[in-house]
Write a protein that holds these residues in place. Sequence first.
Motif, PDB file in Angstrom:
ATOM      1  N   LEU A  49       0.852  -1.189   0.000  1.00  0.00           N
ATOM      2  CA  LEU A  49       0.000   0.000   0.000  1.00  0.00           C
ATOM      3  C   LEU A  49       0.886   1.236   0.000  1.00  0.00           C
ATOM      4  N   VAL A  50       0.684   2.123  -0.990  1.00  0.00           N
ATOM      5  CA  VAL A  50       1.532   3.304  -1.139  1.00  0.00           C
ATOM      6  C   VAL A  50       0.632   4.523  -1.314  1.00  0.00           C
ATOM      7  N   LEU A  51       0.468   5.287  -0.240  1.00  0.00           N
ATOM      8  CA  LEU A  51      -0.431   6.440  -0.294  1.00  0.00           C
ATOM      9  C   LEU A  51       0.046   7.490  -1.287  1.00  0.00           C
ATOM     10  N   GLU A  52       1.352   7.659  -1.394  1.00  0.00           N
ATOM     11  CA  GLU A  52       1.892   8.700  -2.273  1.00  0.00           C
ATOM     12  C   GLU A  52       1.944   8.259  -3.722  1.00  0.00           C
ATOM     13  N   VAL A  53       1.572   7.021  -4.027  1.00  0.00           N
ATOM     14  CA  VAL A  53       1.720   6.369  -5.327  1.00  0.00           C
ATOM     15  C   VAL A  53       3.133   6.582  -5.860  1.00  0.00           C
ATOM     16  N   ASP A  54       3.347   7.274  -6.993  1.00  0.00           N
ATOM     17  CA  ASP A  54       4.717   7.330  -7.510  1.00  0.00           C
ATOM     18  C   ASP A  54       5.422   8.651  -7.217  1.00  0.00           C
ATOM     19  N   ASP A  55       4.916   9.425  -6.248  1.00  0.00           N
ATOM     20  CA  ASP A  55       5.559  10.686  -5.865  1.00  0.00           C
ATOM     21  C   ASP A  55       6.667  10.386  -4.850  1.00  0.00           C
ATOM     22  N   ALA A  56       7.872  10.165  -5.355  1.00  0.00           N
ATOM     23  CA  ALA A  56       8.981   9.752  -4.495  1.00  0.00           C
ATOM     24  C   ALA A  56       9.311  10.800  -3.439  1.00  0.00           C
ATOM     25  N   ALA A  57       9.265  12.071  -3.813  1.00  0.00           N
ATOM     26  CA  ALA A  57       9.576  13.135  -2.856  1.00  0.00           C
ATOM     27  C   ALA A  57       8.557  13.153  -1.719  1.00  0.00           C
ATOM     28  N   LEU A  58       7.300  12.956  -2.056  1.00  0.00           N
ATOM     29  CA  LEU A  58       6.257  12.899  -1.033  1.00  0.00           C
ATOM     30  C   LEU A  58       6.451  11.679  -0.142  1.00  0.00           C
ATOM     31  N   GLY A  59       6.840  10.558  -0.730  1.00  0.00           N
ATOM     32  CA  GLY A  59       7.086   9.354   0.051  1.00  0.00           C
ATOM     33  C   GLY A  59       8.203   9.551   1.056  1.00  0.00           C
ATOM     34  N   ARG A  60       9.284  10.194   0.631  1.00  0.00           N
ATOM     35  CA  ARG A  60      10.398  10.458   1.568  1.00  0.00           C
ATOM     36  C   ARG A  60       9.951  11.383   2.690  1.00  0.00           C
ATOM     37  N   ASP A 113      -2.037  20.089 -10.171  1.00  0.00           N
ATOM     38  CA  ASP A 113      -2.423  18.687 -10.027  1.00  0.00           C
ATOM     39  C   ASP A 113      -1.583  18.004  -8.953  1.00  0.00           C
ATOM     40  N   ARG A 114      -0.281  18.172  -9.015  1.00  0.00           N
ATOM     41  CA  ARG A 114       0.597  17.529  -8.032  1.00  0.00           C
ATOM     42  C   ARG A 114       0.443  18.175  -6.661  1.00  0.00           C
ATOM     43  N   ARG A 115       0.250  19.471  -6.611  1.00  0.00           N
ATOM     44  CA  ARG A 115       0.061  20.140  -5.330  1.00  0.00           C
ATOM     45  C   ARG A 115      -1.216  19.636  -4.638  1.00  0.00           C
ATOM     46  N   THR A 116      -2.288  19.475  -5.413  1.00  0.00           N
ATOM     47  CA  THR A 116      -3.531  18.956  -4.837  1.00  0.00           C
ATOM     48  C   THR A 116      -3.322  17.541  -4.311  1.00  0.00           C
ATOM     49  N   HIS A 117      -2.638  16.717  -5.084  1.00  0.00           N
ATOM     50  CA  HIS A 117      -2.355  15.344  -4.662  1.00  0.00           C
ATOM     51  C   HIS A 117      -1.546  15.321  -3.368  1.00  0.00           C
ATOM     52  N   GLN A 118      -0.504  16.127  -3.310  1.00  0.00           N
ATOM     53  CA  GLN A 118       0.360  16.136  -2.133  1.00  0.00           C
ATOM     54  C   GLN A 118      -0.386  16.601  -0.893  1.00  0.00           C
ATOM     55  N   LEU A 119      -1.161  17.656  -1.025  1.00  0.00           N
ATOM     56  CA  LEU A 119      -1.930  18.150   0.117  1.00  0.00           C
ATOM     57  C   LEU A 119      -2.979  17.134   0.565  1.00  0.00           C
ATOM     58  N   SER A 120      -3.598  16.463  -0.388  1.00  0.00           N
ATOM     59  CA  SER A 120      -4.599  15.455  -0.061  1.00  0.00           C
ATOM     60  C   SER A 120      -3.990  14.314   0.746  1.00  0.00           C
ATOM     61  N   VAL A 121      -2.852  13.807   0.294  1.00  0.00           N
ATOM     62  CA  VAL A 121      -2.187  12.702   0.991  1.00  0.00           C
ATOM     63  C   VAL A 121      -1.692  13.155   2.360  1.00  0.00           C
ATOM     64  N   LEU A 122      -1.092  14.341   2.427  1.00  0.00           N
ATOM     65  CA  LEU A 122      -0.609  14.859   3.710  1.00  0.00           C
ATOM     66  C   LEU A 122      -1.760  15.028   4.698  1.00  0.00           C
ATOM     67  N   ALA A 123      -2.882  15.541   4.217  1.00  0.00           N
ATOM     68  CA  ALA A 123      -4.032  15.741   5.105  1.00  0.00           C
ATOM     69  C   ALA A 123      -4.534  14.415   5.655  1.00  0.00           C
ATOM     70  N   CYS A 124      -4.540  13.398   4.826  1.00  0.00           N
ATOM     71  CA  CYS A 124      -4.979  12.076   5.266  1.00  0.00           C
ATOM     72  C   CYS A 124      -4.018  11.506   6.301  1.00  0.00           C
TER      73      CYS A 124
END
Length: 318
Positions: free
Chosen positions: A13-24, A60-71
Motif C-alpha cells: 500500500l503506497v499512499l503517495e503512489v509514484d511521488d517519491a519526494a512525497l514518500g520520503r 495537479d501535483r500540489r492537490t495530490h500532495q496536500l490530499s495525501v498529507l491531510a490524510c
Amino acid sequence: MAFLSSRRRRARLVLEVDDAALGRLLKSLQATTSTGTIGATDLFMGQISRLLDQSKADWDRRTHQLSVLACCLSESHGPRGWAAREPRNASALVLSAWVQLERGRARGRLEDAAGIAESCLRAADLAPEDPTPWVVLLGLSRLERRSQREVFGVWNEVLARDRWNREAHLSMLRYLGPEEMGSRVQVLDFLDAVRASTPANAPCAATELTAHVLQYHSVLTRGGVEALMARHRWSHASAAQTLDRTAHTWARPGFLHHAAALADLNLLAYALIAADRRSEARPVFEAINGTVAAWPWSVGGDPVSEFEEARIRSGTGE
C-alpha cells in the motif's frame, strides 16, 4: 511516470503512489512525530513547506500532495500549529483546513466548520491563483450538505483555476449522487458534460470509471440476487464502453502522467477483474507493478490482499 518494470514486485500500500519526494517526506514526518524531538514543529514546517514550494506551479501535483498529507496527518496538531505560526502562509492554511476536514469526515462531525472555511478563504486571498483552498471548501460543502447553488459556486471557482482538477471532479461526482444531494439523473448529466470536454489523459479522466465502480458497489451492498449478478452490470453498454476506451490506453507508458495516475490504474484493474476481463487486466497490473491504492480494493477487505488475489486471477507474473 516511472511505473513500468520488468520484475514483478510484492504488492504494498503506497499512499503517495509514484511521488517519491512525497514518500520520503511521509517517512521523515513519521520519524519526527514518533521521536518528539525538540524543534520538531520547525522541522515539520520546513519539510512540508519545501515540498509544496516545489509543486506550486503544478496544481495537479500540489492537490495530490496536500490530499495525501491531510490524510496522513489527520490526527496531528502540527498543521494547525504551522498555520498559527504563519497565518499568511497559504500552504499552511490549506493543509490545516484539509486536516480538520479529514478528521471531521472520519469522526462524522466537524469541530469547527467556520474555522475551516475561514482558513480556506484567507488562503484564497493570499494565493488567488491556487485552486486548493476551493477544493477544500468543496469538500466542506459536501460534508455540510450545502445547497447545490452554493456547491456549484465553489466548483466553478476550482475550475477557473484548474480545469481538470481530479479531486474536485471526484468530489462533485459523489455530491451529485443519490447518496448525497443529487440523483442518478444528475450524475449522468454530469458525466455527459465531463466526457464531452475532458481530454482522454486529463487528471480527472477517471471520473466516469469511478461512477461505474460506485454504482457497482451500490449493487453489491443491496445483497441477495442483485449482488450475485452484479458483475453483469459491466456488460451494459455504458460501462462496457468506458472499459473499452480505457483498457487499451491507460497502461501505455506515458499516456497517463498526472500525480495520481497509479491510483487510476488501480481503479481500472479493479473494474476489469470485476467485469471478468482478465486478459485485459494483465497489462494494467504489470504497469501498476505492486503499487496498491487503498480504494477501491478496501471495499472487499484488506486492500493489499484483495489486490494480490486479483493480480493472480489476471495471470500476471505467470
